[in-house]
Scaffold this motif. Structure first.
Motif, short mmCIF file in Angstrom:
data_model
loop_
_atom_site.label_atom_id
_atom_site.label_comp_id
_atom_site.label_asym_id
_atom_site.label_seq_id
_atom_site.Cartn_x
_atom_site.Cartn_y
_atom_site.Cartn_z
N ASN A 76 -50.00 -22.73 61.67
CA ASN A 76 -49.00 -21.98 62.45
C ASN A 76 -49.63 -21.01 63.45
O ASN A 76 -48.95 -20.11 63.95
N ARG A 77 -50.89 -21.18 63.76
CA ARG A 77 -51.58 -20.22 64.62
C ARG A 77 -50.90 -20.04 65.98
O ARG A 77 -50.83 -18.91 66.48
N ARG A 78 -50.37 -21.10 66.56
CA ARG A 78 -49.70 -20.97 67.86
C ARG A 78 -48.39 -20.19 67.72
O ARG A 78 -48.06 -19.36 68.55
N ARG A 79 -47.68 -20.45 66.64
CA ARG A 79 -46.43 -19.74 66.39
C ARG A 79 -46.70 -18.27 66.09
O ARG A 79 -45.97 -17.39 66.53
N ILE A 80 -47.77 -17.99 65.36
CA ILE A 80 -48.14 -16.61 65.05
C ILE A 80 -48.44 -15.85 66.34
O ILE A 80 -48.03 -14.71 66.51
N ALA A 81 -49.14 -16.51 67.26
CA ALA A 81 -49.51 -15.87 68.52
C ALA A 81 -48.35 -15.81 69.51
O ALA A 81 -48.25 -14.86 70.29
N GLY A 82 -47.45 -16.79 69.46
CA GLY A 82 -46.45 -16.90 70.51
C GLY A 82 -45.03 -16.50 70.18
O GLY A 82 -44.25 -16.22 71.08
N GLN A 83 -44.67 -16.42 68.92
CA GLN A 83 -43.28 -16.11 68.56
C GLN A 83 -43.17 -14.65 68.17
O GLN A 83 -43.89 -14.17 67.29
N LYS A 84 -42.28 -13.96 68.82
CA LYS A 84 -42.09 -12.53 68.56
C LYS A 84 -41.77 -12.28 67.08
O LYS A 84 -40.92 -12.93 66.51
N GLY A 85 -42.47 -11.33 66.49
CA GLY A 85 -42.22 -10.92 65.11
C GLY A 85 -43.07 -11.63 64.08
O GLY A 85 -43.24 -11.13 62.96
#
Length: 183
Positions: A76-85
């Protein structure tokens, strides 16, 4: 790789469930049951025996949780970096995990002191004397730490639920859009 992600999620969740459940069972069941024994030494022996049997299972549960957490973070590294919160909840969960690991290690150290001191084997009892903390102090500190572990792992569970909600497709889209808008 959805199959790998599923395995990581299962390791993460199962390990956390065993870690939380074992610590709660000890605080609510094992330790109070040991208190029903006759002498202080008997109480310490019963509790120490139960915790000594649980320790390898707990270590495996914690290892499974950590392997699963690392695998999920990579997936989930992209989601961790790109999704607010998501970064904030991931950092909070990491901090709680570190605190729970510390509390678990400290509880085991205190428990080992009590285990050695209550041992009928003279050699083990002598080892207990080398520990810098007294048995009474170790018992007093354990009364507090035994509740810290389920509180911390319960907090991880709460953040786990939050992160599950953050993974919903609609939340991912809006979270990513909000992150872009604020940039």
């Amino acid at each position: 790789m959805p199959e790998r992600d599923t395995i990581m999620r299962e390791l993460h969740d199962l390990g956390l469930a065993a870690w939380f459940g074992g610590s709660m069972m000890g605080a609510v069941g094992l330790n109070p049951a040991a208190e029903e024994q006759g002498t202080e030494v008997d109480k310490a022996r019963v509790a120490s025996s139960g915790w000594a049997k649980w320790t390898p299972v707990n270590a495996a549960a914690i290892a499974a949780h950590l392997v699963g957490a690392a695998g999920l973070a990579v997936a989930n590294r992209r989601r961790i970096a790109g999704q607010k919160g998501v970064l904030a909840s991931t950092l909070a969960k990491t901090a709680l995990t570190g605190a729970a690991l510390g509390a678990t290690a400290y509880a085991r150290t205190l428990g080992k002191k009590i285990e050695l001191a209550s041992s009928p084997e003279q050699e083990k009892a002598k080892k207990a004397e080398k520990h810098p903390i007294s048995v009474e102090s170790a018992q007093g500190q354990l009364r507090i730490v035994k509740w810290a572990i389920p509180a911390l792992t319960g907090g991880i569970e709460v953040l786990n639920s939050l992160q599950g909600e953050q993974q919903r497709p609609s939340r991912q889209i809006w979270g990513s859009l909000r992150r872009l808008a604020s940039a």
